[in-house]
Design an enzyme around this catalytic site. Sequence first.
Site, short mmCIF file in Angstrom:
data_model
loop_
_atom_site.label_atom_id
_atom_site.label_comp_id
_atom_site.label_asym_id
_atom_site.label_seq_id
_atom_site.Cartn_x
_atom_site.Cartn_y
_atom_site.Cartn_z
N GLU A 280 37.33 30.63 40.80
CA GLU A 280 38.77 30.99 40.75
C GLU A 280 39.59 29.62 41.45
O GLU A 280 40.68 29.24 41.00
CB GLU A 280 39.08 32.23 41.57
CG GLU A 280 38.56 33.39 40.80
CD GLU A 280 38.80 33.52 39.44
OE1 GLU A 280 40.18 33.22 39.23
OE2 GLU A 280 38.21 34.13 38.39
N ASP A 367 33.61 26.76 36.13
CA ASP A 367 32.22 26.89 36.51
C ASP A 367 31.63 25.70 37.08
O ASP A 367 30.83 25.82 38.29
CB ASP A 367 31.35 27.39 35.41
CG ASP A 367 31.49 28.93 34.93
OD1 ASP A 367 32.29 29.56 35.88
OD2 ASP A 367 31.22 29.27 34.16
#
Length: 422
Positions: A280, A367
């Site tokens: 995030e 990611d």
Amino acid sequence: MYSLAFSILFVSFIILTLIVRFWLASRQIRHVLTHRSAVPAEFAEKIPLAAHQKAADYTIARTKLGLVSLLVSTGMLIAFTLLGGLQWLSLHVFQLTGPGMTYQLALLAAFTVISGLIDLPLDYYKQFNLEQRFGFNKMTPGLFFADMLKGALLAAVIGLPLIWLVLTLMEKSGALWWFYAWAVWSGFQLLMMVLYPTVIAPLFNKFTPLEDAALKQRIEGLMERVGFASKGLFVMDGSKRSAHGNAYFSGFGANKRIVFFDTLLSRLQPQEIEAVLAHELGHFKLKHIIKRIAMMFALSLGFLALLGYLKNQLWFYTGLGVDPLLLPAQGNDAMALLLFMLVLPVFTFLFGPLTSLSSRKHEFEADAFAAKHSQAADLVSALVKMYEDNASTLTPDPLHSAFYDSHPPASVRIRHLHAAAA
């Protein structure tokens, strides 16, 4: 002439959209059913067959309900436009209010209430049948209707003044009203980003400071490594509504805060929570949030400029079943907003894969950021648990996913993470 051509174009796009969406849904159902009997090899040791089949059944049920919702919304769209529903509503509201701003605000409010009532049965069914059947619903009917009432009151308190200002600009600020309206709307969006975490969200959920000292220290260490300043770490009582779990950060500028669903904290290990948060934070550090806001502002400017043109075109109204000259004293600005809001999704649906493509690119980048600042294996482990807990299918149809999914399919995403860890 133009009116008939626009009506034909509108109906053609409705039919095309229905065909494409039903075709995509049928592909999704067939694909998930075909792979229901066995867990994909890369997940075979981590996800039980029963959980995989639950995810398949949940996905199919949601897809079928989505088709019912699509038919209802399409029927409502045609009824409000080509069948004269908005014209009828406009006449009756005008009889009650007379001309002026009161009429225009009342028309928008009446449409919103009617639309909400039409959607209510399916929303209730989804929450208390579909979500209940698969073990996700934690909400009571009382909380469901309390949320609905709070949302309606909040929309009235915040939305009506904003709409009044936009309608005033449309009426009085000349040919460039759409630019001034865009500036107001953009400022409003930025203000909501600041106010949402501390003013709006607490109206619906309880937020408490994260108490786990060890986890807090781990997260603060991550934030220090990546250079992220937060107003605090909070736990949200998401479990009072749903068993689904997530984590996010909200706010803007110095008002940013990190929020964890209590359901997520109860399921993941500290290192997995750190990896999820690193993902995030990757969105923030890689400026994905700013890029999305900039794109949203750019698109809204373009759409408002288009509305600035359409609101003065007679064929735009008559082609959608409305006679704007029937009540010349009432003004057409509220009607123009309504018609534009109703028809825009019909003409933009086929561009959905472009939005999904951009979003997936950001997910891969976030990611990779998480793999760099935490452990890729921890993020993989967390994702697998979240896929299982949220009953997210591991075998979506690729084309359906390309149209609708903002995140890459599980197998593709995890393959990328394994490559990053190698």
